[in-house]
Design a protein around this motif. Structure first.
Motif, PDB file in Angstrom:
ATOM      1  N   ARG A 117       0.838  -1.194   0.000  1.00 44.54           N
ATOM      2  CA  ARG A 117       0.000   0.000   0.000  1.00 44.54           C
ATOM      3  C   ARG A 117       0.876   1.248   0.000  1.00 44.54           C
ATOM      4  N   LEU A 149      -3.356  -0.034 -12.875  1.00 40.73           N
ATOM      5  CA  LEU A 149      -2.185   0.846 -13.015  1.00 40.73           C
ATOM      6  C   LEU A 149      -1.337   0.478 -14.224  1.00 40.73           C
ATOM      7  N   TYR A 162      -5.737   0.975  -7.878  1.00 39.64           N
ATOM      8  CA  TYR A 162      -6.012   2.122  -7.008  1.00 39.64           C
ATOM      9  C   TYR A 162      -7.521   2.278  -6.888  1.00 39.64           C
ATOM     10  N   SER A 163      -7.935   2.955  -5.833  1.00 39.56           N
ATOM     11  CA  SER A 163      -9.346   3.242  -5.606  1.00 39.56           C
ATOM     12  C   SER A 163      -9.486   4.707  -5.219  1.00 39.56           C
ATOM     13  N   ASP A 192     -16.280   4.246  -1.761  1.00 36.46           N
ATOM     14  CA  ASP A 192     -15.463   4.206  -2.980  1.00 36.46           C
ATOM     15  C   ASP A 192     -16.353   4.360  -4.196  1.00 36.46           C
ATOM     16  N   LEU A 240      -7.284   8.996  -2.622  1.00 39.19           N
ATOM     17  CA  LEU A 240      -6.843   7.974  -3.565  1.00 39.19           C
ATOM     18  C   LEU A 240      -5.865   7.039  -2.868  1.00 39.19           C
ATOM     19  N   GLU A 241      -6.138   5.750  -2.959  1.00 40.03           N
ATOM     20  CA  GLU A 241      -5.269   4.736  -2.369  1.00 40.03           C
ATOM     21  C   GLU A 241      -4.785   3.788  -3.454  1.00 40.03           C
ATOM     22  N   ALA A 242      -3.481   3.598  -3.541  1.00 38.13           N
ATOM     23  CA  ALA A 242      -2.894   2.708  -4.542  1.00 38.13           C
ATOM     24  C   ALA A 242      -2.192   1.539  -3.854  1.00 38.13           C
ATOM     25  N   GLY A 253      -1.925   4.595 -14.460  1.00 36.83           N
ATOM     26  CA  GLY A 253      -3.359   4.590 -14.183  1.00 36.83           C
ATOM     27  C   GLY A 253      -4.068   5.744 -14.877  1.00 36.83           C
TER      28      GLY A 253
END
Length: 216
Positions: A66, A106, A118-119, A156, A187-189, A207
């Motif tokens: 993460r 991505l 990612y979200s 999300d 944003l979380e990748a 992405g």
């Protein structure tokens, strides 16, 4: 006896003909509404999120890694108050290593391996309308036919479900008319496991997604 059989046979034949005729045609109805409403979504900074260079030694060998959370500001401006919802389309469809409508890919490394996902999360507590009233998130997985109960929990944004906002907590009536909406998104990748990637050379995260306004 024969006089009774003749009309029955004739009736059966006519019924057969009528049924065949009815099945030979079908109507197509095309409808829709052209609305004067127009909304423009804008990401701050051109919608670019850059994680910079990441050393392969910082990646987990057998599990995903993460990355630090990133904030992204969004404004949706309409020419009049109206009801709408948001959804997002993955421009790198098929490159996410996790199969879910809330995860976007991505891209691929040089060997065709999936780099990661990612979200993008909306938080109603960090979302405001032009009226300044409290905003609550509301979601539909049926294309707007039915809506889940509006609440203030982060959510999300998906590629198939609709995400809207309302001023009424606990409502199931769908989004409220809003003219200007401002929100700080998170944003979380997550990078794929190191063992699943070709790291013999630089791997560029690629992405890309399109945020869509759906008019209701």
């Amino acid at each position: 006896m024969k006089t009774l059989l003749i009309p029955v046979a004739t009736f059966a034949w006519l019924a057969s003909v009528a049924t065949t005729h009815a099945a030979s045609t079908v109507e197509l109805t095309v409808g829709g509404v052209i609305t004067p409403m127009a909304c423009t979504p804008v990401f701050a900074g051109g919608g670019v999120v850059d994680f910079g260079k990441i050393s392969q030694q910082d990646l987990n060998q057998a599990t995903g890694t993460r990355l630090p959370l990133k904030s992204l500001n969004l404004t949706v401006s309409c020419n009049a108050p109206g009801r709408y919802a948001l959804r997002m389309r993955d421009n790198r469809d098929g490159t996410a290593h996790v199969n879910s409508e809330i995860f976007y890919g991505l891209g691929l490394d040089g060997s065709g391996n999936k780099i990661g996902v990612y979200s993008v999360k909306f938080d109603p507590k960090q979302t405001v309308a032009e009226s300044g009233v409290q905003i609550y998130g509301i979601e539909s997985t049926t294309g707007g036919v039915a809506w889940r109960t509006a609440n203030s929990n982060p959510i999300d944004i998906g590629s198939q479900s609709l995400l809207g906002f309302t001023v009424t907590e606990g409502s199931t009536a769908g989004p409220s008319p809003i003219q200007v909406l401002s929100s700080t998104l998170t944003l979380e990748a997550v990078i794929n496991a190191k063992q699943n990637l070709d790291l013999s050379h630089d791997v560029r995260m690629d992405g890309s997604a399109t945020l869509e306004v759906v008019y209701l």
